[in-house]
Structures are given as structure tokens and as C-alpha cells.
Design a protein around this motif. Structure first.
Motif, PDB file in Angstrom:
ATOM      1  N   ALA A  51       0.836  -1.206   0.000  1.00 26.12           N
ATOM      2  CA  ALA A  51       0.000   0.000   0.000  1.00 26.12           C
ATOM      3  C   ALA A  51       0.866   1.249   0.000  1.00 26.12           C
ATOM      4  CB  ALA A  51      -0.936  -0.005   1.203  1.00 26.12           C
ATOM      5  N   GLU A  52       1.918   1.226   0.793  1.00 25.36           N
ATOM      6  CA  GLU A  52       2.852   2.348   0.848  1.00 25.36           C
ATOM      7  C   GLU A  52       3.485   2.599  -0.524  1.00 25.36           C
ATOM      8  OE1 GLU A  52       7.200   2.936   2.806  1.00 25.36           O
ATOM      9  OE2 GLU A  52       5.664   2.177   4.163  1.00 25.36           O
ATOM     10  N   SER A  53       3.669   1.535  -1.276  1.00 27.91           N
ATOM     11  CA  SER A  53       4.270   1.640  -2.609  1.00 27.91           C
ATOM     12  C   SER A  53       3.240   1.970  -3.683  1.00 27.91           C
ATOM     13  CB  SER A  53       4.966   0.320  -2.971  1.00 27.91           C
ATOM     14  OG  SER A  53       5.963   0.013  -2.031  1.00 27.91           O
ATOM     15  N   GLY A  54       1.971   2.108  -3.296  1.00 33.88           N
ATOM     16  CA  GLY A  54       0.921   2.449  -4.251  1.00 33.88           C
ATOM     17  C   GLY A  54       0.392   1.279  -5.053  1.00 33.88           C
ATOM     18  N   ARG A  55       0.741   0.083  -4.674  1.00 37.24           N
ATOM     19  CA  ARG A  55       0.273  -1.124  -5.370  1.00 37.24           C
ATOM     20  C   ARG A  55      -0.984  -1.622  -4.652  1.00 37.24           C
ATOM     21  NH1 ARG A  55       5.921  -4.032  -5.171  1.00 37.24           N
ATOM     22  NH2 ARG A  55       4.748  -5.868  -5.844  1.00 37.24           N
ATOM     23  N   LEU A  56      -2.072  -0.902  -4.871  1.00 37.57           N
ATOM     24  CA  LEU A  56      -3.269  -1.056  -4.054  1.00 37.57           C
ATOM     25  C   LEU A  56      -4.005  -2.369  -4.270  1.00 37.57           C
ATOM     26  CD1 LEU A  56      -4.526   2.609  -4.192  1.00 37.57           C
ATOM     27  CD2 LEU A  56      -3.259   1.465  -2.375  1.00 37.57           C
ATOM     28  N   ASP A  57      -4.057  -2.870  -5.487  1.00 41.54           N
ATOM     29  CA  ASP A  57      -4.740  -4.141  -5.707  1.00 41.54           C
ATOM     30  C   ASP A  57      -4.009  -5.272  -4.987  1.00 41.54           C
ATOM     31  OD1 ASP A  57      -6.849  -3.088  -7.195  1.00 41.54           O
ATOM     32  OD2 ASP A  57      -5.749  -3.272  -9.081  1.00 41.54           O
ATOM     33  N   GLU A  58      -2.692  -5.282  -5.102  1.00 41.41           N
ATOM     34  CA  GLU A  58      -1.894  -6.297  -4.404  1.00 41.41           C
ATOM     35  C   GLU A  58      -2.001  -6.106  -2.889  1.00 41.41           C
ATOM     36  OE1 GLU A  58       2.145  -7.228  -6.293  1.00 41.41           O
ATOM     37  OE2 GLU A  58       1.612  -5.260  -7.136  1.00 41.41           O
ATOM     38  N   ALA A  59      -1.972  -4.862  -2.456  1.00 41.65           N
ATOM     39  CA  ALA A  59      -2.091  -4.573  -1.022  1.00 41.65           C
ATOM     40  C   ALA A  59      -3.435  -5.063  -0.490  1.00 41.65           C
ATOM     41  CB  ALA A  59      -1.936  -3.074  -0.773  1.00 41.65           C
TER      42      ALA A  59
END
Length: 158
Positions: A51-59
Motif C-alpha cells: 500500500a505504501e508503494s501504491g500497489r493497491l490491488d496487491e495490497a
């Protein structure tokens, strides 16, 4: 020295994250998960990192796994709900935020998230009890009082 010692993996991933080496931190967490896939805290840490990296679907997926493995942890459910919201999955976010609230009723961040969730969709009547609770939990927070006043104004037609 012992790859199965999970606290070492957590600590190393945390250190790597703090010094900006998120790809390495992700690798450490994924390696630990390969050894212990049912470890909810590892999924949670990986989800937060993604999530911190902006990879919201994976997060969202990792935080969902963490929530399934640790359904009694309000912060896990809260962060899963936030990740779902940020990934544009509003309908899936609401039950997670409500579950977080059920588990952690006195957490102002969770109450705030639910208040915002309902105000963003114009569901003022649903937002009102949460806004009142937030104002009671954080009486010194002018933002909480302003949000409550706005919701009350919307409901009164002003």
C-alpha cells in the motif's frame, strides 16, 4: 541464521523499509511467507508495504489474507478497508470498516474512516452517529467538530 525465525524476518523487513529499500523488504516478507503462508502478520506487513508503494490491488489482496487469518484484529480490518477504498472497491470496503469498528469502537481513526466513508457518498444519516462518536472521542479536535456540524447542517437542509 535461522530462516524460520519470524521475528528476524519482520525486523529485517522493517529496517529495509526504513532505509528506503522496499523491494528488498518485500523480498524478505515474501520469502518468509513461502515458508509460513498462514502467518497473518506477514501478510499484514506485506500488505502495508505494498500500500505504501501504491500497489493497491496487491495490497488489498494481502491485507484481505491477513484479515481472513486474523479476523479479531481491528487494525488489520481497518487497513484492509482503507486499501479497498483507495483501490476503488467501495462496496467491499464498508464491511471491513464496520468490522474494524465492531472490534475497536474507541479508535478515533476507525470512527473517522467510517464517518468519511458515509459523508463521501452523501449518506448523512449513517454518518451522523459516527460523527457524534468521533466528536466525543476527540473533543479537542476541531476537524471532528466541523465534520459533525457539516453533517448536522446537511441533515437539517441548511
Amino acid at each position: 541464521m535461522d530462516p524460520a525465525f519470524l521475528p528476524a524476518s519482520f525486523n529485517l523487513a522493517t529496517l529495509l523499509n526504513k532505509i528506503g529499500r522496499n523491494a528488498d523488504a518485500e523480498s524478505v516478507l515474501r520469502e518468509a511467507l513461502a515458508r509460513t503462508p498462514d502467518q497473518g502478520d506477514l501478510h499484514y506487513s506485506l500488505g502495508l508495504l505494498l500500500a505504501e508503494s501504491g500497489r493497491l490491488d496487491e495490497a488489498s489482496a494481502e491485507l484481505g489474507r491477513a484479515a481472513a487469518l486474523m479476523p479479531e484484529r481491528g487494525r488489520v480490518r481497518y487497513n484492509h478497508g482503507l486499501a479497498l477504498l483507495r483501490a476503488g472497491q467501495r462496496d467491499a470496503a464498508e464491511p471491513e470498516l464496520r468490522a474494524a469498528y465492531t472490534l475497536e469502537r474507541r479508535d478515533p481513526q476507525i470512527v473517522h474512516a467510517l464517518t468519511l466513508y458515509y459523508t463521501q457518498t452523501g449518506e448523512w444519516a449513517k454518518a451522523l452517529p459516527f460523527a457524534r462518536e468521533l466528536a466525543a472521542l476527540a473533543p479537542q479536535d476541531p476537524g471532528a467538530r466541523e465534520m459533525l456540524a457539516r453533517i448536522e447542517a446537511e441533515l437539517s437542509g441548511r
